[in-house]
Design an enzyme around this catalytic site. Structure first.
Site, short mmCIF file in Angstrom:
data_model
loop_
_atom_site.label_atom_id
_atom_site.label_comp_id
_atom_site.label_asym_id
_atom_site.label_seq_id
_atom_site.Cartn_x
_atom_site.Cartn_y
_atom_site.Cartn_z
CB CYS A 84 -0.96 -0.02 1.18
SG CYS A 84 -1.95 -1.54 1.18
CG HIS A 334 -6.30 2.16 0.41
ND1 HIS A 334 -5.15 2.71 -0.12
CD2 HIS A 334 -5.90 1.07 1.15
CE1 HIS A 334 -4.10 1.98 0.28
NE2 HIS A 334 -4.52 0.99 1.03
#
Lengths: 388, 388
Positions: A84, A334
């Site tokens: 991420c 996200h």
């Protein structure tokens, strides 16, 4: 060593777009960034691109050159993968290259296509950011990992689900003005507490959604911006990176993020600031507990006290240090590979006064972006400042 | 700007090791590199790691921190993915960081686990380095792509299968002294021509094998090497990167590699040399035709003449410019993510006089490593020189 300016930023909407390829998404984000910057594509000397799960979601590796092409740029391109934190690492490298005089103009960004995998498929794909041999095979997914971290936090420092709920409520509130956010919708503490449990103690509203989307930044040297009269009022003045053991069981504390602390300290030193100078920050709230841990790792809250920051209003839009005025990963969304560069875009606009939430930080001169990979086995932190 | 020294190198055997994880492979390679260098692990400030298909072969992303851990290093780590040029890109970034004074000691390398997928599975996984939408879905795999390039070369410049066979024969010959090589076995031109066709005009012996393996380099600043009395006689003096359109149908010429040319020119200029100064090179011979195209892109052979270089002995061990004295990808093996850094290890040893084939280049002072991704949509070129 030259300063590094944010000349332009571009984001796609973050949300459900399972039919859109990552190249399509990145083409949109990079077009927006070029339009915003006034920098011609021909001046780009290198492309730094973050992507996490393209191999699984699109059966597509080697996305660097593909994304240069999607952006209409003829320049060497490299893909960074750090789960991420993928585009946070791309930003870090781009900043160093410009700063050291290697390049005058670079395109940086990231993209992720996730929702085409479905919820179960995407959760399984996300799990490859953890240790396959020792965590994933034992059944661990990220909601489970962050639930362990939340439990450890509660055990060590106190606090509970209601405190975390305030983080979610705050970030949803902040996203109301963000046209690109996945959720432009307020929520109440009671709704968060009543939501289905994902992995105890975390419920559905403690988790960020699955998202498709892309982000792009045009960065230039100070000299280029001045010479070409580019409107670029914000500089990236600090960069830091940290690393930790991959598996949770190899760490001394579950409720601390030493990789983020290391990255933050390096970025602060690099910029010549300290935590007290930070006026606003975007932090990696993939789960509500992650925001709490980030605040503490960045020294924006003392260890053990971050849990009350949203509840007591210290990090709300009108608090001392507003956190995630974009809505954060929680409400903005996200799309993994896009997140790190998107945070830089948000902080840059907040400091430039061009963000819909800039009014909350009218006098802000210093902002921070914190991007984390996995259970923070990787972290990238950047400091942005209004250029003097 | 400081010089960058190769303080130590380490390779696993390249070959069939389907039971070994990439972390296991990288632990071995990095241990060897540390032992070779005399640099303590505690001095490493950052890890640069190349891997291509970990998501598919091991269901493992986020390999940066995992590999730092495998190497016994506590330092931030980033994974670079640029298909078969993944660790070439890692080397490039590491070189820039050391050169610009960001770090004094770095660990660089790569690994790939492939054979556990089987031949069909690995071929399918390798295909993600091509354009999924426009090439892979149409049935293109890499043997097919390079076969198209070989056909285009023959059409434009002449030459044929027998010329290519000499490339394979030469590289197998060179590998006879390489203990780490996948094939320590001579072959004859007739055998190459009689081998089964993989994709016409390329046969089995025109293709590199599937390989498991890892490579590691310890790089230091000149100042660190001097201060700590590290035996590091070779410097990396030039780095270059090039990019091209991803899909073959988007290129003007199939039988040219402009990305490699761009990378080579940049690396030569960076090092202050020209092609005539190159005494020895490791080039990316994933297929025999790829070596030919690389020689021409690097200006080691005029365009259209590279095809005769091996046949006429210009690139054999006793030729003017020996190419792939390690055995190349063809005979040494090609664990994708490990290849780029392994080429630097080979050139460094050749120049230091510590390579089993150093006798063929006893007076060599300048070497080149050329690492390519996909059908050369990405390329990284490095120049190494004996430190003055």
């Amino acid at each position: 060593m030259t300063g590094v300016r944010v000349a332009g930023t571009g984001l796609t909407p973050f949300g459900n777009a399972p039919e859109r390829t990552s190249r399509d998404l990145f083409a949109e984000a990079s077009s927006a960034a070029f339009a915003d910057s006034g920098v011609p594509r021909e001046d780009v000397e290198a492309v730094f691109y973050g992507n996490f799960m393209g191999e699984l979601a699109e059966h597509q590796g080697h996305q660097g050159p593909l994304m240069a092409e999607a952006a209409g740029v003829r320049a060497p391109a490299t893909r960074y993968e750090s789960a991420c934190a993928s585009s946070g690492m791309a930003v870090r490298d781009a900043v160093m290259r410009v700063r050291n005089g290697e390049h005058d103009v670079v395109l940086v960004g990231g993209a992720e296509r996730m929702t085409n995998l479905g919820t179960a498929g995407a959760t399984e794909a996300l799990a490859i950011a953890a240790d396959e041999l020792w965590e994933v095979r034992a059944g661990m997914t990220f909601p489970g990992a962050y639930a362990l971290m939340a439990k450890a936090y509660f055990d060590e420092f106190g606090g509970g689900r209601e405190d975390l709920a305030h983080v979610a409520v705050k970030n949803h509130e902040n996203a109301l003005t963000n046209e690109k956010a996945q959720y432009q919708k307020s929520i109440e503490v009671a709704e968060v507490l009543d939501a289905p449990t994902v992995s105890s103690p975390l419920g559905l509203y403690d988790a960020c959604p699955l998202s498709d989307g892309a982000s792009a930044l045009v960065l230039t040297s100070e000299a280029y911006a001045e010479e070409h009269d580019i409107d670029a009022p914000v500089s990236i003045t600090g960069t830091g990176q940290g690393g930790d053991r991959m598996a949770l069981h190899d760490r001394e504390f579950l409720a601390r993020s030493p990789a983020a602390r290391e990255a933050g300290e390096e970025a602060y030193t690099d910029a010549g600031i300290d935590a007290g100078d930070v006026d606003v920050a975007e932090v990696h709230d993939c789960f509500t507990i992650a925001e709490v841990l980030a605040l503490e790792a960045l020294d924006l809250e003392p260890v053990g006290e971050g849990i009350t920051a949203a509840r007591d209003g210290r990090t709300t839009a009108d608090g001392d240090t507003p956190i995630n005025l974009s809505g954060g990963l929680k409400a903005k969304g996200h799309p993994v590979g896009a997140t790190g560069a998107s945070q830089i875009a948000e902080v840059s606009k907040l400091l430039a006064g061009t963000h819909p939430n800039s009014e909350h930080v009218a006098d802000a001169t210093t902002g921070v972006a914190h991007n984390a990979g996995g259970t923070v086995a990787s972290a990238a932190v950047h400091v942005l400042e209004v250029a003097k």
